[in-house]
Design an enzyme around this catalytic site. Structure first.
Site, mmCIF file in Angstrom:
data_model
loop_
_atom_site.group_PDB
_atom_site.id
_atom_site.type_symbol
_atom_site.label_atom_id
_atom_site.label_comp_id
_atom_site.label_asym_id
_atom_site.label_seq_id
_atom_site.Cartn_x
_atom_site.Cartn_y
_atom_site.Cartn_z
ATOM 1 N N CYS A 122 13.430 1.090 -12.999
ATOM 2 C CA CYS A 122 13.403 -0.232 -12.598
ATOM 3 C C CYS A 122 12.783 -0.718 -11.189
ATOM 4 O O CYS A 122 11.665 -1.379 -11.121
ATOM 5 C CB CYS A 122 14.792 -1.275 -12.932
ATOM 6 S SG CYS A 122 16.139 -0.114 -11.984
ATOM 7 N N HIS A 235 16.940 -7.142 -8.547
ATOM 8 C CA HIS A 235 16.821 -5.975 -7.520
ATOM 9 C C HIS A 235 15.883 -6.909 -6.526
ATOM 10 O O HIS A 235 15.010 -7.424 -6.748
ATOM 11 C CB HIS A 235 15.957 -4.966 -8.062
ATOM 12 C CG HIS A 235 16.922 -3.855 -8.612
ATOM 13 N ND1 HIS A 235 18.120 -4.248 -9.030
ATOM 14 C CD2 HIS A 235 16.561 -2.795 -9.389
ATOM 15 C CE1 HIS A 235 18.788 -3.163 -9.638
ATOM 16 N NE2 HIS A 235 17.840 -2.301 -9.904
#
Ligand code: NAP
Length: 328
Positions: A122, A235
């Site tokens: 990711c 994130h």
């Protein structure tokens, strides 16, 4: 869909419906733990089944998000059934002959598959979306990145644990973690993936190796520090990129503003730049605070945030599958 009951699986389900992905029959597969659970999808009630080899018969596409060992266990059966597996785990990412694809960055790589296409880590997906348009303009020589990774990267149970332990702390109780190695409530810790012999953790080395593979830059100088922070599902990354020559900030802004999958959020007047809450549930990676590195003329600094369950996992996997759809 293998891993249908997990954090990524649930996002995949939502995106298949949202993006009107052409689906004849959808099979939801997981372990015996969640077999029998029902999911509402596109006006239908679907029942999660325990995965077996026969579950792949007659299937064209397997979206796998059940972890590396499960993907390895079922790879042969999936390929033998004639299906293409788009795999979210790290099991095959660095394998020769397995494309590692971010559709905005290296879409052509997807077509050279032998039944398996890997979806990158990711943090790497989010980062390469921002690096690619810059690297296409001037050769990139070195990347230094620090990540601020949310609980969702560790799955649905880690997200529940962050909520539960935050409540526990507010209630004056001592938080006891079971999913993550330490409590993330009002805390942060260095990414807990296993340490390698070079003292980098596995997550950091995934960023190094996967970025090199996706961008076709096997010798790119790259270093990373990965940190888990008490954010639920997006994130953030602080990025320093050195180029072969100086890179005007305004030019970088223009390139990033026009890049597919990227959005700019630059509001210096109000000192307002991307935050995880800006991207939660959204597709683009949001980049901001682009500035000249005051310590190195040829380097730029910037900050980015992206929803890692969405673009960092499920959306990227579906975009890969969309590349493979026959052109109408
Ligand atoms: P998760 O929430 O823990 O979900 C795991 C899924 O895998 C569940 O559906 C689970 O089913 C299933 N599963 C586990 N063991 C199984 C087995 N032996 N046989 C069949 N199914 C099994 O994890 P996740 O966050 O969705 O992550 C899944 C994978 O994607 C991992 O490889 C992860 O590294 C990768 N990934 C995750 C993210 C992210 O943002 N979370 C991003 C990129 C990549 P049960 O409900 O039956 O246990």
């Amino acid at each position: 869909m293998l891993g249908a009951s997990g954090a990524v699986g649930q996002e995949l389900l939502q995106l298949l419906e949202e993006r009107r992905f052409p689906v004849g029959e959808l099979r939801l597969l997981a372990s015996a733990r969640s077999a029998g659970q029902t999911c509402q999808w596109n006006g239908q009630t679907l029942i999660v089944q325990e995965v077996t080899a026969s579950a792949f018969e007659g299937v064209d596409l397997v979206l796998a998000s059940a972890g590396g060992s499960v993907s390895k266990q079922w790879r042969e059966a999936i390929v033998a059934a004639g299906a293409v597996m788009v795999d979210n785990s790290s099991a095959f990412r660095m394998e020769d002959g397995v494309p590692l694809v971010v559709p905005e960055v290296n879409p052509d790589a997807a077509f050279a598959h032998n039944g398996v296409i890997a979806n990158p880590n990711c943090t790497t997906i989010l980062l390469t979306l921002a690096l690619a348009p810059l690297a296409a303009r001037r050769p990139m020589q070195r990347v230094v990145v620090s990540t601020y990774q949310s609980a969702s990267g560790a799955g649905a149970r880690a997200m529940d644990e962050l909520k539960d332990l935050s409540r526990a702390v507010l209630d004056g109780e001592a938080p006891k973690s079971e999913v993550l190695p330490h409590s993330l409530a009002f805390n942060l810790f260095l990414h807990n993936s296993p340490l390698q012999s070079n003292s980098y953790c596995e997550e950091e080395m995934k960023m190094v190796n996967e970025t090199r593979k996706i961008m076709g830059l096997p010798d790119l100088r790259f270093t990373a520090t990965c940190v888990r922070v008490p954010v639920l599902r997006a994130h953030s990354e602080a990025v320093n990129v050195e180029f072969a020559e100086s890179f005007p900030v305004q030019e970088a802004r223009e390139l990033l503003a026009a890049a597919p999958g990227v959005e700019l959020l630059e509001d210096p007047v109000n000192n307002r730049f991307p935050m995880p809450t800006d991207v939660t549930g959204r597709d683009p990676v949001v980049v901001g605070r682009i500035r000249q590195d005051i310590s190195e003329d040829k380097a730029l600094e910037f900050w980015l945030c992206g929803d890692q369950i969405r673009k960092g996992a499920a959306l990227n996997a579906i975009q890969i599958a969309e590349l493979l759809l026959p052109v109408a």
